[in-house]
Design a protein around this motif. Sequence first.
Motif, PDB file in Angstrom:
ATOM      1  N   TRP A   1       0.848  -1.193   0.000  1.00  0.00           N
ATOM      2  CA  TRP A   1       0.000   0.000   0.000  1.00  0.00           C
ATOM      3  C   TRP A   1       0.887   1.246   0.000  1.00  0.00           C
ATOM      4  N   CYS A   2       0.565   2.192  -0.872  1.00  0.00           N
ATOM      5  CA  CYS A   2       1.306   3.451  -0.979  1.00  0.00           C
ATOM      6  C   CYS A   2       0.312   4.603  -1.067  1.00  0.00           C
ATOM      7  N   ALA A   3       0.741   5.767  -0.588  1.00  0.00           N
ATOM      8  CA  ALA A   3      -0.086   6.969  -0.651  1.00  0.00           C
ATOM      9  C   ALA A   3       0.513   7.933  -1.667  1.00  0.00           C
ATOM     10  N   ARG A   4      -0.335   8.534  -2.488  1.00  0.00           N
ATOM     11  CA  ARG A   4       0.113   9.505  -3.479  1.00  0.00           C
ATOM     12  C   ARG A   4      -0.323  10.897  -3.052  1.00  0.00           C
ATOM     13  N   LEU A   5       0.644  11.797  -2.978  1.00  0.00           N
ATOM     14  CA  LEU A   5       0.382  13.182  -2.595  1.00  0.00           C
ATOM     15  C   LEU A   5       0.804  14.091  -3.743  1.00  0.00           C
ATOM     16  N   VAL A   6      -0.164  14.808  -4.311  1.00  0.00           N
ATOM     17  CA  VAL A   6       0.094  15.770  -5.378  1.00  0.00           C
ATOM     18  C   VAL A   6      -0.163  17.154  -4.790  1.00  0.00           C
ATOM     19  N   TYR A   7       0.850  18.019  -4.842  1.00  0.00           N
ATOM     20  CA  TYR A   7       0.702  19.346  -4.256  1.00  0.00           C
ATOM     21  C   TYR A   7       1.558  20.367  -4.999  1.00  0.00           C
ATOM     22  N   ARG A   8       1.342  21.641  -4.678  1.00  0.00           N
ATOM     23  CA  ARG A   8       2.097  22.749  -5.252  1.00  0.00           C
ATOM     24  C   ARG A   8       2.634  23.620  -4.125  1.00  0.00           C
ATOM     25  N   LEU A   9       3.834  24.123  -4.319  1.00  0.00           N
ATOM     26  CA  LEU A   9       4.395  25.120  -3.412  1.00  0.00           C
ATOM     27  C   LEU A   9       4.586  26.390  -4.203  1.00  0.00           C
ATOM     28  N   LEU A  10       4.102  27.509  -3.669  1.00  0.00           N
ATOM     29  CA  LEU A  10       4.279  28.787  -4.343  1.00  0.00           C
ATOM     30  C   LEU A  10       5.690  29.292  -4.093  1.00  0.00           C
ATOM     31  N   GLU A  11       6.429  29.459  -5.177  1.00  0.00           N
ATOM     32  CA  GLU A  11       7.790  29.968  -5.091  1.00  0.00           C
ATOM     33  C   GLU A  11       7.730  31.491  -5.067  1.00  0.00           C
ATOM     34  N   PRO A  12       8.454  32.141  -4.176  1.00  0.00           N
ATOM     35  CA  PRO A  12       8.388  33.604  -4.111  1.00  0.00           C
ATOM     36  C   PRO A  12       8.852  34.239  -5.421  1.00  0.00           C
ATOM     37  N   PRO A  13       8.359  35.446  -5.707  1.00  0.00           N
ATOM     38  CA  PRO A  13       8.777  36.113  -6.938  1.00  0.00           C
ATOM     39  C   PRO A  13      10.277  36.391  -6.929  1.00  0.00           C
ATOM     40  N   GLY A  14      10.857  36.423  -8.118  1.00  0.00           N
ATOM     41  CA  GLY A  14      12.288  36.678  -8.252  1.00  0.00           C
ATOM     42  C   GLY A  14      12.628  38.127  -7.969  1.00  0.00           C
ATOM     43  N   PRO A  15      13.886  38.482  -8.141  1.00  0.00           N
ATOM     44  CA  PRO A  15      14.318  39.853  -7.856  1.00  0.00           C
ATOM     45  C   PRO A  15      13.679  40.891  -8.774  1.00  0.00           C
ATOM     46  N   ASP A  16      13.219  40.467  -9.954  1.00  0.00           N
ATOM     47  CA  ASP A  16      12.583  41.402 -10.887  1.00  0.00           C
ATOM     48  C   ASP A  16      11.100  41.608 -10.587  1.00  0.00           C
ATOM     49  N   GLY A  17      10.590  40.977  -9.547  1.00  0.00           N
ATOM     50  CA  GLY A  17       9.173  41.117  -9.166  1.00  0.00           C
ATOM     51  C   GLY A  17       8.333  40.065  -9.848  1.00  0.00           C
ATOM     52  N   GLY A  18       7.078  40.375 -10.084  1.00  0.00           N
ATOM     53  CA  GLY A  18       6.171  39.422 -10.718  1.00  0.00           C
ATOM     54  C   GLY A  18       5.347  38.668  -9.691  1.00  0.00           C
ATOM     55  N   LEU A  19       4.676  37.660 -10.191  1.00  0.00           N
ATOM     56  CA  LEU A  19       3.797  36.854  -9.344  1.00  0.00           C
ATOM     57  C   LEU A  19       4.520  35.611  -8.835  1.00  0.00           C
ATOM     58  N   PRO A  20       4.086  35.090  -7.677  1.00  0.00           N
ATOM     59  CA  PRO A  20       4.656  33.827  -7.214  1.00  0.00           C
ATOM     60  C   PRO A  20       4.337  32.713  -8.209  1.00  0.00           C
ATOM     61  N   ARG A  21       5.280  31.802  -8.407  1.00  0.00           N
ATOM     62  CA  ARG A  21       5.122  30.727  -9.379  1.00  0.00           C
ATOM     63  C   ARG A  21       4.876  29.409  -8.650  1.00  0.00           C
ATOM     64  N   PRO A  22       3.793  28.682  -8.999  1.00  0.00           N
ATOM     65  CA  PRO A  22       3.557  27.388  -8.343  1.00  0.00           C
ATOM     66  C   PRO A  22       4.498  26.318  -8.894  1.00  0.00           C
ATOM     67  N   VAL A  23       5.117  25.568  -7.997  1.00  0.00           N
ATOM     68  CA  VAL A  23       6.012  24.478  -8.379  1.00  0.00           C
ATOM     69  C   VAL A  23       5.309  23.167  -8.020  1.00  0.00           C
ATOM     70  N   PRO A  24       4.975  22.329  -9.033  1.00  0.00           N
ATOM     71  CA  PRO A  24       4.249  21.086  -8.755  1.00  0.00           C
ATOM     72  C   PRO A  24       5.147  20.010  -8.158  1.00  0.00           C
ATOM     73  N   HIS A  25       4.571  19.204  -7.279  1.00  0.00           N
ATOM     74  CA  HIS A  25       5.244  18.060  -6.674  1.00  0.00           C
ATOM     75  C   HIS A  25       4.293  16.870  -6.717  1.00  0.00           C
ATOM     76  N   ASP A  26       4.829  15.695  -6.968  1.00  0.00           N
ATOM     77  CA  ASP A  26       4.046  14.461  -7.020  1.00  0.00           C
ATOM     78  C   ASP A  26       4.865  13.394  -6.298  1.00  0.00           C
ATOM     79  N   ARG A  27       4.406  12.963  -5.121  1.00  0.00           N
ATOM     80  CA  ARG A  27       5.176  12.043  -4.288  1.00  0.00           C
ATOM     81  C   ARG A  27       4.375  10.801  -3.946  1.00  0.00           C
ATOM     82  N   TRP A  28       5.065   9.672  -3.883  1.00  0.00           N
ATOM     83  CA  TRP A  28       4.499   8.432  -3.366  1.00  0.00           C
ATOM     84  C   TRP A  28       5.111   8.197  -2.005  1.00  0.00           C
ATOM     85  N   ILE A  29       4.289   7.913  -1.010  1.00  0.00           N
ATOM     86  CA  ILE A  29       4.733   7.659   0.357  1.00  0.00           C
ATOM     87  C   ILE A  29       4.459   6.190   0.666  1.00  0.00           C
ATOM     88  N   GLY A  30       5.451   5.489   1.113  1.00  0.00           N
ATOM     89  CA  GLY A  30       5.247   4.084   1.426  1.00  0.00           C
ATOM     90  C   GLY A  30       6.498   3.305   1.141  1.00  0.00           C
TER      91      GLY A  30
END
Length: 95
Positions: free
Chosen positions: A33-62
């Motif tokens: 049995w394994c658990a699948r976790l799909v999530y996003r972490l918002l990466e802070p904007p770079g030095p030039d400004g802009g909007l935070p960018r979501p970084v996708p993650h897909d992990r299996w736990i087990g």
Amino acid sequence: MSKHVSRKERWSRVDAKTHVSDLGTVAFRRGTWCARLVYRLLEPPGPDGGLPRPVPHDRWIGPFKRPRDAMVALEREVIALRNRHGDQFRIGASG
């Protein structure tokens, strides 16, 4: 004060080898049995400004011997990520 919600109410059984909840999926694969976790972490904007960018993650736990063990591990991992990243943490692939 919040009311306790049982695991049976939090998780739905799709078939004999799959359980789903709002947090993720628990599946029987490769004999365990394994658990699948799909999530996003918002990466802070770079030095030039802009909007935070979501970084996708897909992990299996087990692997785990029982589906309940995988469910508990997934719930604990989500709590740890929420505590660590706060508002930057989002469950799901998009949105």
